[in-house]
Scaffold this active site. Sequence first.
Site, PDB file in Angstrom:
ATOM      1  N   ASP A 143       0.810  -1.223   0.000  1.00  0.00           N
ATOM      2  CA  ASP A 143       0.000   0.000   0.000  1.00  0.00           C
ATOM      3  C   ASP A 143       0.842   1.273   0.000  1.00  0.00           C
ATOM      4  O   ASP A 143       0.378   2.324   0.427  1.00  0.00           O
ATOM      5  CB  ASP A 143      -0.932   0.006   1.211  1.00  0.00           C
ATOM      6  CG  ASP A 143      -0.173   0.001   2.540  1.00  0.00           C
ATOM      7  OD1 ASP A 143       1.078  -0.066   2.515  1.00  0.00           O
ATOM      8  OD2 ASP A 143      -0.826   0.083   3.593  1.00  0.00           O
ATOM      9  N   CYS A 146       4.774   0.275   2.927  1.00  0.00           N
ATOM     10  CA  CYS A 146       5.354  -0.986   3.411  1.00  0.00           C
ATOM     11  C   CYS A 146       6.596  -0.771   4.275  1.00  0.00           C
ATOM     12  O   CYS A 146       6.788  -1.475   5.274  1.00  0.00           O
ATOM     13  CB  CYS A 146       5.650  -1.919   2.249  1.00  0.00           C
ATOM     14  SG  CYS A 146       6.763  -1.233   0.992  1.00  0.00           S
ATOM     15  N   ILE A 246      10.837  -3.288  -4.900  1.00  0.00           N
ATOM     16  CA  ILE A 246       9.880  -2.187  -4.739  1.00  0.00           C
ATOM     17  C   ILE A 246       9.057  -2.357  -3.464  1.00  0.00           C
ATOM     18  O   ILE A 246       8.082  -1.636  -3.260  1.00  0.00           O
ATOM     19  CB  ILE A 246       8.914  -2.072  -5.945  1.00  0.00           C
ATOM     20  CG1 ILE A 246       8.168  -3.396  -6.147  1.00  0.00           C
ATOM     21  CG2 ILE A 246       9.669  -1.672  -7.202  1.00  0.00           C
ATOM     22  CD1 ILE A 246       7.067  -3.308  -7.191  1.00  0.00           C
ATOM     23  N   HIS A 247       9.453  -3.287  -2.614  1.00  0.00           N
ATOM     24  CA  HIS A 247       8.627  -3.590  -1.448  1.00  0.00           C
ATOM     25  C   HIS A 247       9.516  -3.997  -0.274  1.00  0.00           C
ATOM     26  O   HIS A 247      10.546  -4.648  -0.453  1.00  0.00           O
ATOM     27  CB  HIS A 247       7.656  -4.728  -1.782  1.00  0.00           C
ATOM     28  CG  HIS A 247       6.649  -5.001  -0.708  1.00  0.00           C
ATOM     29  ND1 HIS A 247       5.513  -4.231  -0.536  1.00  0.00           N
ATOM     30  CD2 HIS A 247       6.600  -5.967   0.250  1.00  0.00           C
ATOM     31  CE1 HIS A 247       4.809  -4.714   0.474  1.00  0.00           C
ATOM     32  NE2 HIS A 247       5.452  -5.759   0.972  1.00  0.00           N
ATOM     33  N   HIS A 323       3.130  12.852  -9.183  1.00  0.00           N
ATOM     34  CA  HIS A 323       2.382  11.601  -9.036  1.00  0.00           C
ATOM     35  C   HIS A 323       3.261  10.559  -8.348  1.00  0.00           C
ATOM     36  O   HIS A 323       4.380  10.303  -8.788  1.00  0.00           O
ATOM     37  CB  HIS A 323       1.938  11.067 -10.404  1.00  0.00           C
ATOM     38  CG  HIS A 323       1.020  11.990 -11.134  1.00  0.00           C
ATOM     39  ND1 HIS A 323       0.649  11.793 -12.452  1.00  0.00           N
ATOM     40  CD2 HIS A 323       0.382  13.122 -10.732  1.00  0.00           C
ATOM     41  CE1 HIS A 323      -0.170  12.765 -12.834  1.00  0.00           C
ATOM     42  NE2 HIS A 323      -0.338  13.582 -11.802  1.00  0.00           N
TER      43      HIS A 323
END
Length: 329
Positions: A143, A146, A246-247, A323
């Site tokens: 989300d 993390c 990415i996490h 963004h």
Amino acid sequence: MSSLRLRLKYENQSAVETVEANATVGSFLDLVAAKFSLPRNSIALKFGFPPQDIPLVNSDVPLSTLVSSGQQILVLKNAATSFSTNEPAKPPIPNAATKPTFPPQTEISNPPAVSHQSKNTSQDPPYVSTPIGDIALRVMPDDNSCLFRALSKPLGFSPYELREIVANQVLSNPDIYSTAILGKPSIEYASWIRKETSWGGYIELSILSSHFGVEICSVDVKTGRVDSYNPQPATGQRTYIVYSGIHYDLAALAAVLWDTDVDVVLFDASDVTITPYVQQLASLLKNMHYYTDTASFSIRCTICGTGLVGEKDATAHALATGHTQFGEY
């Protein structure tokens, strides 16, 4: 405190027990003897690293004065120290890991074979076995928060509070956190990192490790590399997170794979015996393809729909448009 939750380990057996906060050493010894079918007078109990005796001479001493909830207790049989009259063990550092006997470092250069299938349930998290328990992956929600969620348990603050700490540190130290470092003015960065949709990274790891005086080791799934933030922490404690490109997830010493309440997530920073096991967990995850190649992965901005390739494109797009919500596709 109304009760203590303790992990008991005897040879290849383990159990988690809850005892009343006013339980005595004697009553706890009775529980251990019954649990593992051992003669009461043959038992020695140890905790900590190096292992320290729990004195058994005075059975009326409250157990809570010697150990903390969430700790692991080693149960030994026929030990010469069963009724030691040595000095009482020093109270443990709150929330610090209990690390009973590990093999010498030379014996774990090649850690034991990976275990990742539980005999109890197929829904257990990925884990590897160690001499004192399982190092398990505690998966965070995907989300955009993390990193903050992974650090919330070891640091003791909510993701929102951790974001606030980062923002305040950035604003309070403009010479350190300059536009060149942040990629944008500090005021903009502070506003940006407060948003739940903003990803955290090395800047946040650097700030939080220093602020809390804790070493944070980030283990990369793809390469097995360990990035250490604040390697000489004021508290003498270390925590491990696992980075998949990415996490971020948390690595924990799990008393019970499916119960996170008694996880140990803070370790002695001077002891490196846990690190190879976390790296082995990362290797297991790599074999499960639990990582993203950030140089070539396809990603889409979920705000405007722009398709991007790799972390570099995503970062440039975020800086150009503001963004910060992305998803793989």
